[in-house]
Design a protein around this motif. Sequence first.
Motif, short mmCIF file in Angstrom:
data_model
loop_
_atom_site.label_atom_id
_atom_site.label_comp_id
_atom_site.label_asym_id
_atom_site.label_seq_id
_atom_site.Cartn_x
_atom_site.Cartn_y
_atom_site.Cartn_z
N ASN A 210 13.82 7.35 -98.18
CA ASN A 210 14.17 5.97 -98.52
C ASN A 210 15.06 5.94 -99.76
OD1 ASN A 210 13.82 3.19 -99.68
ND2 ASN A 210 12.55 2.98 -97.85
N ASP A 211 16.07 5.12 -99.70
CA ASP A 211 17.02 5.04 -100.80
C ASP A 211 16.40 4.55 -102.11
OD1 ASP A 211 19.03 5.91 -99.12
OD2 ASP A 211 19.73 3.88 -98.62
N LEU A 212 15.25 3.88 -102.00
CA LEU A 212 14.60 3.37 -103.20
C LEU A 212 13.89 4.47 -104.00
CD1 LEU A 212 13.02 0.06 -101.83
CD2 LEU A 212 15.06 0.30 -103.27
N ILE A 213 13.74 5.66 -103.39
CA ILE A 213 12.98 6.73 -104.04
C ILE A 213 13.92 7.88 -104.36
CG2 ILE A 213 11.00 8.28 -103.85
CD1 ILE A 213 9.84 6.41 -101.77
N PRO A 214 14.47 7.91 -105.56
CA PRO A 214 15.38 9.00 -105.92
C PRO A 214 14.64 10.33 -106.08
CG PRO A 214 14.92 7.65 -107.84
CD PRO A 214 14.27 6.96 -106.66
N GLY A 215 15.23 11.39 -105.59
CA GLY A 215 14.64 12.71 -105.78
C GLY A 215 13.54 13.06 -104.81
#
Length: 276
Positions: free
Chosen positions: A243-248
Amino acid sequence: MSLKADIDDLWQRKQDGLAATDATDDHLDVLAEFLAALEAGEVRAAEKSGGEWEANAWVKQGILLNFGLRETVAREYGGVDYHDVLPLRETADLGERGTRNTPDGTTIRCGAYLGEDCIMMSPSFVNIGAYVGDGTLVDSCDTVGSCAQIGENVKLGANTLIGGVLEPVENAPVIVEDEVSLGAGCRVTSGFVVGEGSIVGENTLLTPRIPVYDLVEDEVLYGELPPERRAFQRFVDSSVGENDLIPGGAYKPAVVATDVEEETLEATEREDALRE
């Protein structure tokens, strides 16, 4: 009538509408006899049969009846005022069989069993219906939940939580078999079974919702840790990590189980000096 038959009969009366305000002395005498049998280890909330742990539903019903057919009253124990449906457990019998509970915070609820040569450190709590086997250490800040079955010579590291399972009555509670060592901060919940002789690293969460990757048999298990395993918490990739909201990336908990090594056994040996 046998105790089981008495509890079965009382359970049916409760389903038919019997309330705490209607309970007679005879009803309360049955409940008191039942609690005494739990404290003596004569009846248990779960037992092993054919290699599998099975709940004794009637025992769990008896525990629930002690809540449903008793009224909350003001009580006093050791100079402390409290309100509950049950008194705390009398402990005079513990010293007779070499079991110790240190002052200022070891709390044993009525209907719990502690075997011989046990140690309870302050503060710790053992709930109704729990069974703690001979030679087991319940360390500081530990909780042993309702109906949990703890084997012999078990070490519960400090700040360990053993969850309780009362309902549904047919569900087996948390099981920790003989010779298990749980490191500090472990959590065992929801009917999980920790197999005999296993050693679990600190801060490990054991619950049926988290997979156990058993590297000994190359299989993934849920709800159990096989006997003679060394287990520890690890984190594996989670599908939500894309998901793009969760970096890394994102990770979810898992448990890895391997063979018990000799060095691990030596590090977890019980301090015999505590028992002398």
